[in-house]
Design an enzyme around this catalytic site. Structure first.
Site, mmCIF file in Angstrom:
data_model
loop_
_atom_site.group_PDB
_atom_site.id
_atom_site.type_symbol
_atom_site.label_atom_id
_atom_site.label_comp_id
_atom_site.label_asym_id
_atom_site.label_seq_id
_atom_site.Cartn_x
_atom_site.Cartn_y
_atom_site.Cartn_z
ATOM 1 N N CYS A 1 -28.637 -17.329 5.021
ATOM 2 C CA CYS A 1 -27.194 -17.158 5.633
ATOM 3 C C CYS A 1 -26.245 -16.303 4.580
ATOM 4 O O CYS A 1 -26.057 -16.808 3.520
ATOM 5 C CB CYS A 1 -26.541 -18.463 5.648
ATOM 6 N N CYS B 1 -22.863 -25.701 6.485
ATOM 7 C CA CYS B 1 -24.243 -26.202 6.107
ATOM 8 C C CYS B 1 -24.661 -26.565 4.663
ATOM 9 O O CYS B 1 -25.237 -25.814 3.942
ATOM 10 C CB CYS B 1 -25.174 -25.032 6.528
ATOM 11 N N GLN C 1 -24.894 -31.981 24.583
ATOM 12 C CA GLN C 1 -25.201 -31.755 23.325
ATOM 13 C C GLN C 1 -25.584 -30.215 22.884
ATOM 14 O O GLN C 1 -25.661 -29.525 23.715
ATOM 15 C CB GLN C 1 -26.774 -32.401 23.205
ATOM 16 N N CYS D 1 -25.700 -41.007 17.113
ATOM 17 C CA CYS D 1 -25.353 -39.741 16.491
ATOM 18 C C CYS D 1 -24.679 -40.385 15.050
ATOM 19 O O CYS D 1 -24.541 -39.543 14.120
ATOM 20 C CB CYS D 1 -24.406 -38.812 16.937
ATOM 21 N N CYS E 1 -18.665 -19.832 3.491
ATOM 22 C CA CYS E 1 -18.853 -21.067 4.467
ATOM 23 C C CYS E 1 -19.693 -22.056 3.720
ATOM 24 O O CYS E 1 -20.619 -21.542 3.390
ATOM 25 C CB CYS E 1 -19.294 -20.715 5.985
#
Length: 375
Positions: free
Chosen positions: A3, A14, A212, A334, A11
């Protein structure tokens, strides 16, 4: 996953991106086993994972910059905007949509909302894609309806550029807060729902209904729940916090009685539409609070399936289930921390089966499915 946004320090969403997927799965499994360490588990099923990039079916983009040069992405904590159109979590099909939306914002005169100045109109762009036919739902989140006429006037150009847009809406969110959507939804297309299909089960996605974001893993989650239910002697079940009905529609058989409960009316409309398509006449879906519905009932079915938001099902519902004691509870979560807390409130049950679903690669989050059997 490679990425450029992460590598450039632009960013950090993640946080686990530098770890290989097998290591991520091992860490998540260890976390789950630690949370359930006080409870004997008869069977730990192998974790389920999907693609590590291009898997998201939804983009939630903060709109910033200027009307001539809008940025679609996020705001850093200091208010600095970041364009995330090249995020590798999105499928390749999103790129041409983002590319067309930027000049469209200028054409329609949709001035991006400036948080610091509390000025502007366009706050967010929400894009959802159907895996079954590639159709898309696009929602413009505006501060007011001031620019609505201009947007309508410019819409034919957008349709010409992006015929895959099946559902287009404007959502009005007038509050100066980081809230994704308001109550008012204005439809700009004839179609009001996006058709989706998992495991030959028709599903529908409407604005303001939860769905989802990882279809590859979600379809396996629903299929697994279906397989578990088929192994149980069940003729009547509840699907609480049912959303658009994904679990219930997979688990139901023509002769099974099923009641699905979800507080969001838009989601219930989707579930009812799917049930009608499948010809399942013994299914009932109602827009109610799941806890209030359940605790008002004088009897329970053999199986109660729960799929609550991150906060879990809570003590009142746990106490009710402990008292009424259905034969089986399937818990989809979750947030394994709140699930473990809820399981502690259900002492009359043993955990027969647990399976982890890696719905959120490159983060610490995951989905988990548990089967609890009355002792």
């Amino acid at each position: 996953m490679q990425c450029a946004l992460y590598d450039a320090g632009r960013c950090r969403s993640c946080q686990w991106i530098t770890q290989p997927i097998p290591e991520q799965l091992s860490a998540k499994t260890a976390d789950l086993k630690n949370l359930l360490a006080d409870f004997p588990v008869e069977e730990w099923c192998a974790p389920v994972s999907g693609p590590e990039q291009g898997f998201r079916n939804k983009a939630k983009m903060v709109v910033s910059g200027s009307v001539e040069k809008p940025l679609l992405g996020m705001l850093h904590r200091d208010g600095t905007p970041e364009d995330l159109c090249d995020c590798p979590l999105y499928p390749a099909s999103f790129a041409p949509v983002f590319a067309a939306l930027k000049p469209f914002i200028a054409r329609a005169g949709l001035t991006p909302y400036n948080v610091a100045r509390k000025r502007g109109e366009l706050k967010y762009i929400l894009l959802t894609e159907s895996q079954s036919d590639g159709g898309m739902m696009l929602r413009f989140v505006l501060r007011s309806d001031t620019k609505l006429a201009q947007l309508r006037k410019a819409l034919p150009w957008l349709h010409e550029q992006l015929p895959q847009l099946k559902v287009i809406t404007v959502n009005i969110q007038p509050v100066h807060m980081a809230i994704m959507e308001g109550e008012t939804e204005i439809y700009l297309t004839e179609h009001q729902a996006l058709a989706e299909r998992f495991n030959d089960v028709p599903l529908w996605i409407r604005p303001q209904s939860f769905f989802q974001t990882n279809p590859a893993v979600a379809s396996q989650l629903y299929a697994t729940a279906r397989d578990w239910v088929r192994q149980l002697p069940v003729t009547h079940m509840w699907d609480l916090f049912c959303g658009v009905g994904g679990f219930g529609l997979h688990c139901a058989t023509p002769d099974m009685q099923l009641t699905g409960i979800e507080i969001a009316p838009e989601a219930i409309a989707c579930a009812k539409q799917s049930a009608a398509e499948l010809g399942l006449t013994c299914l009932q879906f109602q827009a109610l609070d799941s806890t209030q519905f359940a605790t008002a009932q004088g009897e329970v079915p053999e199986l109660v399936l729960v799929n609550p938001p991150r906060r879990g099902i809570g003590k009142p519902l746990c106490d009710y289930l402990s008292t009424m004691a259905p034969c089986f509870i399937i818990y989809s979560s979750c947030n394994a921390q709140t699930m473990a807390k809820d399981i502690r409130e259900l002492p009359g049950y043993r955990i027969e089966r647990v399976q982890l679903f890696d719905m959120f690669p490159h983060t610490a989050h995951y989905e988990v499915l548990t089967l609890q059997v009355k002792i």
